[in-house]
Design an enzyme around this catalytic site. Structure first.
Site, PDB file in Angstrom:
ATOM      1  N   SER A 142       0.696   3.118  -3.930  1.00  0.00           N
ATOM      2  CA  SER A 142       0.071   2.414  -2.813  1.00  0.00           C
ATOM      3  C   SER A 142      -0.325   3.472  -1.795  1.00  0.00           C
ATOM      4  O   SER A 142       0.211   4.584  -1.792  1.00  0.00           O
ATOM      5  CB  SER A 142       1.073   1.437  -2.188  1.00  0.00           C
ATOM      6  OG  SER A 142       0.648   1.008  -0.906  1.00  0.00           O
ATOM      7  N   TYR A 155       9.754   0.032   1.269  1.00  0.00           N
ATOM      8  CA  TYR A 155       8.530   0.019   0.464  1.00  0.00           C
ATOM      9  C   TYR A 155       7.856   1.384   0.465  1.00  0.00           C
ATOM     10  O   TYR A 155       7.477   1.906  -0.591  1.00  0.00           O
ATOM     11  CB  TYR A 155       7.587  -1.052   1.011  1.00  0.00           C
ATOM     12  CG  TYR A 155       6.331  -1.255   0.196  1.00  0.00           C
ATOM     13  CD1 TYR A 155       6.371  -1.929  -1.015  1.00  0.00           C
ATOM     14  CD2 TYR A 155       5.097  -0.774   0.646  1.00  0.00           C
ATOM     15  CE1 TYR A 155       5.214  -2.128  -1.762  1.00  0.00           C
ATOM     16  CE2 TYR A 155       3.941  -0.964  -0.091  1.00  0.00           C
ATOM     17  CZ  TYR A 155       4.008  -1.645  -1.291  1.00  0.00           C
ATOM     18  OH  TYR A 155       2.856  -1.826  -2.033  1.00  0.00           O
TER      19      TYR A 155
END
Length: 268
Positions: A142, A155
């Site tokens: 990501s 995350y």
């Protein structure tokens, strides 16, 4: 080195979102796919869509946080596909919260799927790819792997780990004819926020708004990812905003962290 004309691929997290979009992108090449997920119903729906698009799909239940489940995919791929050309380590979840506030249970959960899941997939299939002297890993990270966002510590840490793992694997596997690509998108529509842990209502609302942007959705991200695999590129950063942050991180890292990201955090 580009993928074969009719590639054989293993995709984790294939029941929805980007995993499904990648499966459909490969189905256009008449690919043979092994779809791995905990969502059996979603996997079966992906398989139906793959068949309608000209591909062939088999489903298997797999918890990527469990090394034995992922190791078993090697034998399943041999049985169902006759081998494997591409492994897509896509399964992912989201856990938010600041360091010291996010629960250790949430840390363990997101690390188990986002980081250990990718490690398990690479550990299981790297020996096979090295032996056959071909193959490719597509690891899904990501933009959070290089853009730190306050309140999303668990995350961000996992996605940064996937980037570092992929960069290391590129060095290790290139002499064996094996490719590695790490995909770093920003926001597009998936179910990840709906299932997230430790994400407050304000951040959830902003994320859902950004995910709803017109265009540049999962099908676009999947297409750009497979193009990067075909080109043998290590990095795939499909969104324009992600590319801006990526270049800023490399060119002016201190300024990015002192000026830009704090402003972004205040908006979140």
């Amino acid at each position: 080195m580009s993928l074969p004309k009719q590639p054989r691929a293993v995709i984790t997290g294939a029941a929805s979102g980007l995993g499904r979009a990648l499966a459909l992108e490969l189905a256009g090449r008449q690919a043979k796919l092994l779809l791995a997920d905990l969502d059996d119903e979603g996997s079966r729906e992906t398989a139906r869509l793959v068949a309608a698009a000209g591909g062939e799909a088999h489903t298997v239940r797999c918890d990527v946080s469990r090394s034995d489940d992922v190791a078993a995919l090697v034998g399943e791929a041999d049985r169902a596909l006759g081998g494997v050309d591409l492994v897509v380590n896509n399964a992912g979840v989201c856990a938010g919260g600041q360091v010291g506030e996010a629960s250790l249970e949430d840390w363990s959960w997101v690390m188990g799927v986002n980081l250990w899941g990718v490690i398990h997939g690479c550990h299981a299939f790297a020996p096979r790819f090295k032996e056959q002297k071909r193959g490719h890993f597509l690891n899904i990270a990501s933009a959070a792997g290089f853009i730190s966002v306050a309140g999303l510590a668990p995350y961000c840490v996992t996605k940064a780990g996937v980037v570092a793992l992929s960069e290391t694997m590129k060095l290790e596997l290139a002499p064996h004819g094996v490719g590695v690509t790490v995909l770093c998108p920003t926001f597009f529509r998936t179910q990840i926020i709906e299932r997230a842990r430790g994400v407050d209502a304000k951040m959830r609302e902003i994320a859902e708004k950004l995910m709803g942007r017109e265009g540049l959705q999962a099908d676009y991200v999947a297409r750009r990812a497979i193009e990067a695999v075909d080109a043998g590129r290590l990095y795939a950063v499909p969104h324009r905003d992600g590319r801006w942050f990526w270049r800023a991180k490399r060119a002016i890292p201190e300024l990015l962290h002192e000026r830009v990201l704090p402003r972004l955090t205040r908006h979140l």
